[in-house]
Write an enzyme that holds these catalytic residues in place. Structure first.
Site, short mmCIF file in Angstrom:
data_model
loop_
_atom_site.label_atom_id
_atom_site.label_comp_id
_atom_site.label_asym_id
_atom_site.label_seq_id
_atom_site.Cartn_x
_atom_site.Cartn_y
_atom_site.Cartn_z
N ALA A 226 4.22 -4.90 21.61
CA ALA A 226 4.85 -3.72 21.00
C ALA A 226 6.21 -3.53 21.64
O ALA A 226 6.42 -2.62 22.43
CB ALA A 226 3.96 -2.49 21.21
N HIS B 253 1.19 36.54 22.17
CA HIS B 253 0.51 36.28 23.43
C HIS B 253 -0.97 36.10 23.16
O HIS B 253 -1.53 36.83 22.37
CB HIS B 253 0.73 37.44 24.39
CG HIS B 253 0.10 37.23 25.74
ND1 HIS B 253 0.67 36.41 26.68
CD2 HIS B 253 -1.04 37.72 26.28
CE1 HIS B 253 -0.11 36.39 27.76
NE2 HIS B 253 -1.15 37.18 27.54
N ALA C 290 0.84 -1.20 0.00
CA ALA C 290 0.00 0.00 0.00
C ALA C 290 0.87 1.24 0.00
O ALA C 290 1.84 1.33 0.76
CB ALA C 290 -0.92 0.01 1.22
C1 LIG Z 1 1.88 2.31 15.50
C2 LIG Z 1 2.99 3.12 14.95
C3 LIG Z 1 3.00 4.48 15.16
C4 LIG Z 1 4.03 5.26 14.65
N1 LIG Z 1 3.99 6.61 14.86
C5 LIG Z 1 4.97 7.38 14.34
C6 LIG Z 1 4.95 8.79 14.50
O1 LIG Z 1 4.02 9.35 15.11
N2 LIG Z 1 5.93 9.53 13.98
C7 LIG Z 1 6.96 8.94 13.29
O2 LIG Z 1 7.83 9.68 12.82
N3 LIG Z 1 7.01 7.63 13.11
C8 LIG Z 1 6.04 6.83 13.61
N4 LIG Z 1 6.09 5.49 13.40
C9 LIG Z 1 7.22 4.94 12.67
C10 LIG Z 1 7.02 5.13 11.17
O3 LIG Z 1 5.84 4.48 10.79
C11 LIG Z 1 8.22 4.59 10.42
O4 LIG Z 1 9.41 5.21 10.87
C12 LIG Z 1 8.10 4.85 8.93
O5 LIG Z 1 6.93 4.28 8.42
C13 LIG Z 1 9.32 4.34 8.20
O6 LIG Z 1 9.20 4.64 6.86
P1 LIG Z 1 9.87 3.74 5.75
O7 LIG Z 1 9.51 4.38 4.46
O8 LIG Z 1 11.28 3.53 6.06
O9 LIG Z 1 9.18 2.30 5.89
P2 LIG Z 1 7.67 1.83 5.86
O10 LIG Z 1 6.74 2.93 6.15
O11 LIG Z 1 7.62 0.64 6.72
O12 LIG Z 1 7.42 1.44 4.37
C14 LIG Z 1 8.10 0.39 3.76
C15 LIG Z 1 7.28 -0.07 2.57
O13 LIG Z 1 8.07 -0.97 1.81
C16 LIG Z 1 7.23 -2.02 1.32
N5 LIG Z 1 8.09 -3.15 1.05
C17 LIG Z 1 8.84 -3.86 1.91
N6 LIG Z 1 9.56 -4.79 1.27
C18 LIG Z 1 9.24 -4.67 -0.05
C19 LIG Z 1 9.66 -5.35 -1.21
N7 LIG Z 1 10.56 -6.31 -1.15
N8 LIG Z 1 9.15 -4.97 -2.38
C20 LIG Z 1 8.24 -3.97 -2.47
N9 LIG Z 1 7.82 -3.29 -1.41
C21 LIG Z 1 8.32 -3.63 -0.21
C22 LIG Z 1 6.25 -2.24 2.47
O14 LIG Z 1 5.07 -2.86 1.99
C23 LIG Z 1 6.02 -0.82 2.96
O15 LIG Z 1 4.92 -0.22 2.29
C24 LIG Z 1 5.06 4.67 13.91
C25 LIG Z 1 5.06 3.30 13.67
C26 LIG Z 1 4.04 2.54 14.19
C27 LIG Z 1 4.05 1.08 13.92
C1 LIG Z 2 -11.30 41.07 24.64
C2 LIG Z 2 -9.86 41.33 24.35
C3 LIG Z 2 -9.08 40.29 23.87
C4 LIG Z 2 -7.73 40.50 23.61
N1 LIG Z 2 -6.98 39.46 23.15
C5 LIG Z 2 -5.66 39.64 22.90
C6 LIG Z 2 -4.86 38.57 22.48
O1 LIG Z 2 -5.31 37.44 22.33
N2 LIG Z 2 -3.55 38.79 22.25
C7 LIG Z 2 -3.00 40.03 22.41
O2 LIG Z 2 -1.80 40.19 22.19
N3 LIG Z 2 -3.74 41.08 22.84
C8 LIG Z 2 -5.06 40.91 23.08
N4 LIG Z 2 -5.81 41.98 23.52
C9 LIG Z 2 -5.15 43.27 23.66
C10 LIG Z 2 -4.38 43.32 24.97
O3 LIG Z 2 -5.25 43.10 26.05
C11 LIG Z 2 -3.67 44.65 25.11
O4 LIG Z 2 -2.85 44.88 23.98
C12 LIG Z 2 -2.81 44.69 26.34
O5 LIG Z 2 -3.56 44.48 27.50
C13 LIG Z 2 -2.08 46.02 26.44
O6 LIG Z 2 -1.27 46.00 27.56
P1 LIG Z 2 -0.91 47.34 28.34
O7 LIG Z 2 -0.04 46.92 29.44
O8 LIG Z 2 -0.43 48.34 27.37
O9 LIG Z 2 -2.31 47.90 28.86
P2 LIG Z 2 -3.44 47.26 29.76
O10 LIG Z 2 -3.39 45.79 29.75
O11 LIG Z 2 -4.69 47.92 29.31
O12 LIG Z 2 -3.05 47.71 31.23
C14 LIG Z 2 -3.07 49.05 31.61
C15 LIG Z 2 -3.21 49.12 33.11
O13 LIG Z 2 -2.98 50.43 33.52
C16 LIG Z 2 -3.87 50.74 34.59
N5 LIG Z 2 -3.96 52.20 34.63
C17 LIG Z 2 -4.46 53.01 33.66
N6 LIG Z 2 -4.35 54.29 34.05
C18 LIG Z 2 -3.77 54.29 35.26
C19 LIG Z 2 -3.39 55.31 36.17
N7 LIG Z 2 -3.56 56.60 35.87
N8 LIG Z 2 -2.82 54.95 37.33
C20 LIG Z 2 -2.64 53.64 37.64
N9 LIG Z 2 -2.98 52.64 36.82
C21 LIG Z 2 -3.54 52.98 35.64
C22 LIG Z 2 -5.13 50.02 34.20
O14 LIG Z 2 -5.96 49.80 35.32
C23 LIG Z 2 -4.59 48.73 33.61
O15 LIG Z 2 -4.49 47.74 34.58
C24 LIG Z 2 -7.16 41.78 23.81
C25 LIG Z 2 -7.94 42.83 24.28
C26 LIG Z 2 -9.27 42.60 24.56
C27 LIG Z 2 -10.08 43.74 25.10
#
Ligand SMILES: Cc1cc2nc3c(=O)[nH]c(=O)nc-3n(C[C@H](O)[C@H](O)[C@H](O)COP(=O)(O)OP(=O)(O)OC[C@H]3O[C@@H](n4cnc5c(N)ncnc54)[C@H](O)[C@@H]3O)c2cc1C
Ligand SMILES: Cc1cc2nc3c(=O)[nH]c(=O)nc-3n(C[C@H](O)[C@H](O)[C@H](O)COP(=O)(O)OP(=O)(O)OC[C@H]3O[C@@H](n4cnc5c(N)ncnc54)[C@H](O)[C@@H]3O)c2cc1C
Lengths: 61, 487, 487
Positions: free
Chosen positions: B288, B463, B42
């Site tokens: 395993a 943030h 496959a």
């Molecule tokens: C349950 C499980 C979870 C995993 N999770 C992860 C993960 O999250 N992250 C990660 O990086 N790795 C993970 N791995 C490991 C990953 O699957 C392997 O490292 C990866 O598949 C290796 O790739 P490959 O191409 O070397 O070999 P394979 O993927 O094994 O492929 C080899 C292929 O060659 C074919 N083949 C073999 N002999 C012949 C032949 N003589 N003629 C023609 N075809 C042939 C086979 O049919 C197969 O399709 C996991 C493995 C398992 C079992």
């Molecule tokens: C709903 C919502 C969601 C948001 N989500 C995000 C986000 O996901 N990511 C992001 O980066 N930004 C987000 N923001 C914006 C973010 O909150 C602001 O950019 C950030 O708080 C600015 O920081 P600051 O320190 O400049 O001011 P503020 O956080 O506003 O703090 C100012 C502080 O000064 C105090 N203060 C004011 N005047 C005086 C004074 N005269 N004396 C004493 N204390 C005073 C106030 O009480 C307040 O505590 C969001 C804003 C809102 C409203």
């Protein structure tokens, strides 16, 4: 081997784009001196190192 | 389908269409290589059909129900009924959508798809055998091959997956009724993820683990919230025991768990032995205990490709095997057996074949455990860093101090960041808590880019979000977190 | 509390304990400055008490119920009952926990806390008046002041917040019963967030907006999924109308909405005017048309601090006002009126006062709208980038192609990334969809660090996560996304 752990000696703190550039130029990053902040290797450092490798001149930025 | 023996040729043969193989094939197609992808079962491999995707679908769905059922504190009173067959068919729909997507993407990128099982005939030839309707086989000559055959669950003695009550993760993701009780053998990530799913479906779950804790390899502080929540869900744990046998005394089955270092091993008395042996009467037992590479069914020797004694194909930083024009990627090429590791390797192999300066040189390889709560890690732990000769500094931020976490009603866990003290370079991070799987991405990028603690701390984070916790952990390591006390 | 007129002195006076002011105070304390924080109402300001936190708490809680009630597709059958007073008291508990946390953190960082209202007496003196028990006032001399007085909702003519059925966002977050029907005036982010909350609580919601769409300032493609889901929730929209008056014909109130550019404005016939005028009979009307700075109650003139004609205190890149030793941060210092913007400015002001080389020089300022689905943006849009002289390339990834999104049952929306074509530097990003608020963090870091598309695309992202969509959008911009067709 996909071990990601390195030692302080062989771990290079260089972004992927520059690692690829270094490979393109056949450079070993551990031999490149970093001129960026904190000794970071910059694009310019890599250009300079490849130019030096080629025995050529560094092209100015 | 072709019956009989026809020989065709391809530039790049990819064996296996899991996340390692299909990504390699798509990338090769994008780079204008002539590529053939062979898959026996496959599209999407284990990951899409029996791993990552179905498990995450069931985890999320059971969480929706469990979340609503346990939100009385929030003023929400609900008693959700789960219809497992409905849930499983929804999950199957998700899988179908993704696997047919993979097929379409392959075609759109000019990948030739071939259904069948590939084996090597020699260094430049493979045989593709078809079962079912198009029975027969054909030969395929290739310039380059990419082996991406993945892995399969390891069976333990006396627990054959052929016996009905013994299931593997694949079967656990496709059950048609909720078992009353279940033993999960193995407390690794797959065992723990499925234990939670079944506990949330109402199954009495007992986890039997050989070692003395869940999730071997993870730090204790990361495991603690997961263990706690598992306990809250009613999951029982039997540590330092192995499942040794099972039989069917009556309707249920009886699973016997023997102590690992117990009286038996120490030549104790019969009574002492009996006392430590546990008998668990349950409906099903899920084994395993880990996964092993699928490298023994390929006739690798015919091509001269070598494996180590676990069957893992050894590769270099170009994903190349010991045979220069044959590559191996994904689970078959070894740990970590994770989908994204395989995809990255697959992409690299394709690019190397196309002559691009690609290499496996990532600095950051995340690992995620989708337990409740999730765990995500990347890079070095503090101990790793010390062992590697760094002088690590650690910063931490608990989710209970995060406004966003509190507004979701889920504030267990923390973000931890490890950096080199002298220059602040981020070396690793670990997160346990809400959305850990998503939060780790920023830290992967940080490590990949060579970011410092200051870089992470000075980046404005929206943030209120959980990601602010990443910033606060970095600030904490620098000694000036705002929303937590500093060390 | 001191009664009468006593004069004390402080090095740094911070006025207002919202996220701008309390962060400034804590940071100043950490930098060993002698700092006094004056707050007239509640620690945490608008954000913690009446804004970000309570709104997000109610959004999340109503989502838990709504999510379970609409998960039949997943095999979950639930009919959750919401007890609003329970929900509100849970929300109040979250707020209390956070505001008392702020108080503790201030104290732990040696911030002197003063309850009262501050006004300026002269350039170096403030008067703090106490109401209630400790009535009276005192004088406070300061070396430096940081004004962080925030903002308040703008009232519209004829809709006084003093009349019971007319509420502002603060009151909307503290209702003790669910109104049957509600008009929301203003489709900005606060109006839209609260409209969804009430629709999910079962209220019939009608949004009246002056302009012709929701969320002015956001790109159409970002608004579309939000508008769609609002429609699905049964929210009605009346665009290009203003709420002109209300009265109480009977039990309900009648809100009159006049067309903005309608017949009346164009001198049309009485019939034409009547036809376009709408009368909405509802229980309450929420006015959320924007916020204005709190700068008129401070006697700013006494200190010589100037504002613009909207009352916004103008500041430079050091958060300094026109008076060198007086700073202004947060909402009172202007757009974007967002908590994290205020905190960043507060931190900068404290550091500048302490003599550190800090400046407001962030490259990335995220904005999040917690609608359903969420919207998050950072940096430049494609149009912005063109206007700024860049040659932008855009990459996009739809969540319906994300395995993780499909497993959550929530796959509307997309990630879009904007970069400079010539060198690949990331200029901006916008996301609409699940966890947009968390996913944006990685892109903030990318922009802040000067990452390129290749850097983001080469970073390994854990599978299956929504964050992979960020990587795929970057790959798409580079022309080699794996899981979507490339441009
Ligand atoms: C349950 C499980 C979870 C995993 N999770 C992860 C993960 O999250 N992250 C990660 O990086 N790795 C993970 N791995 C490991 C990953 O699957 C392997 O490292 C990866 O598949 C290796 O790739 P490959 O191409 O070397 O070999 P394979 O993927 O094994 O492929 C080899 C292929 O060659 C074919 N083949 C073999 N002999 C012949 C032949 N003589 N003629 C023609 N075809 C042939 C086979 O049919 C197969 O399709 C996991 C493995 C398992 C079992
Ligand atoms: C709903 C919502 C969601 C948001 N989500 C995000 C986000 O996901 N990511 C992001 O980066 N930004 C987000 N923001 C914006 C973010 O909150 C602001 O950019 C950030 O708080 C600015 O920081 P600051 O320190 O400049 O001011 P503020 O956080 O506003 O703090 C100012 C502080 O000064 C105090 N203060 C004011 N005047 C005086 C004074 N005269 N004396 C004493 N204390 C005073 C106030 O009480 C307040 O505590 C969001 C804003 C809102 C409203």
């Amino acid at each position: 081997d996909t071990e990601e752990t390195g030692t302080p000696q062989d771990r290079v703190f260089v972004p992927p784009r520059l690692r690829r550039k270094a490979r393109e130029d056949g450079l070993d990053l551990s031999s490149v001196r970093g001129s960026g902040p904190g000794g970071r290797i910059t694009a310019a450092d890599i250009r300079a190192a490849s130019a030096a490798d080629d025995g050529g001149q560094e092209t100015p930025d | 389908m072709v019956v009989g023996d026809v020989t065709t040729a391809t530039d790049v043969l990819v064996i296996g269409a899991g996340p390692a193989g299909y990504v390699a094939a798509i990338r090769a197609g994008q780079l204008d290589l002539d590529v053939t992808l062979v898959e026996k079962e496959a599209y999407g491999g284990t990951c899409l059909n029996h791993g990552c995707i179905p498990s995450k679908a069931l985890i999320t769905a059971t969480d929706v129900a469990h979340g609503a059922a346990t939100a009385e504190e929030m003023g929400i009173h609900a008693d959700p009924a789960i219809d497992l067959s409905g849930m499983v068919s929804w999950k199957d729909g998700v899988v179908d959508q993704l696997t047919s997507g993979v097929e379409k993407l392959c075609k759109a990128n000019q990948v030739s798809l071939l259904e069948g099982t590939a084996t090597f005939v020699d260094e430049h030839t493979a045989r593709i055998s078809h079962s079912g309707e198009g029975q027969g086989s054909e030969s395929l000559e290739f310039e380059h091959a990419i082996v991406a055959t993945g892995s399969r669950p390891i069976a333990i003695p006396d627990f054959s997956f052929d016996a009905d009550p013994v299931i593997d993760s694949r079967q656990a993701l496709a059950l048609d009724s909720v078992p009353d009780s279940l033993v999960v053998v193995g407390a690794g990530y797959i065992g723990m993820e499925l234990a939670s799913v079944y506990a949330k479906l109402g199954t009495d779950v007992t986890v039997v683990e050989m070692l003395d804790s869940i999730l071997p390899g993870y730090d204790d502080d990361l495991k603690r919230p997961v263990k706690q929540r598992a306990n809250d869900l009613g999951i029982e744990f039997v540590f330092e025991h192995t499942a040794s046998e099972w039989y069917e005394p009556d309707e249920d089955i009886r699973v016997v768990a023997e102590p690992v270092d117990g009286a038996a091993a120490n030549g104790g008395s019969a009574e002492a032995i009996d006392e430590e042996r546990l008998e668990l009467d349950v409906e099903k037992v899920l084994v395993a205990v880990g996964r092993e590479p699928v490298s023994d069914t390929l006739d690798l020797e015919a091509a001269g490709v070598e494996t180590d004694d676990r069957g893992i194909i050894q590769t270099d930083t170009r994903a190349r095997t010991n045979v220069d024009h044959i590559f191996a990627v994904g689970d078959v090429a070894g740990e970590p057996m994770l989908a994204h590791k395989g995809s990255m390797e697959g992409q690299t192999a394709a690019e190397v074949i196309a002559g691009e300066p690609a290499a496996i040189d990532h600095q950051a390889m995340p690992a995620v455990v989708f337990t409740d709560p999730e765990i995500a890690t990347v890079g070095l732990t503090e101990t790793d860093a010390e062992e590697a000769g760094y002088d690590p500094v650690v910063g931490q931020f608990p989710f209970r101090a995060s406004g966003r976490a509190l507004t979701t009603g889920d504030a267990d866990g923390f973000v931890k960041i490890v950096a080199e003290e002298s220059d602040g370079y981020v070396l690793g991070a670990s997160i346990v808590g809400p959305e850990a799987s998503e939060l780790i991405a920023e830290l992967c990028l940080a490590i990949e880019l060579g970011a410092t603690l200051e870089d992470v701390a000075s980046t404005v984070h929206a943030h209120p979000t959980l990601s602010e916790s990443v910033m606060e952990a970095a600030e904490n390591a620098l000694g000036h977190a705002i929303h937590t006390l500093n060390r």
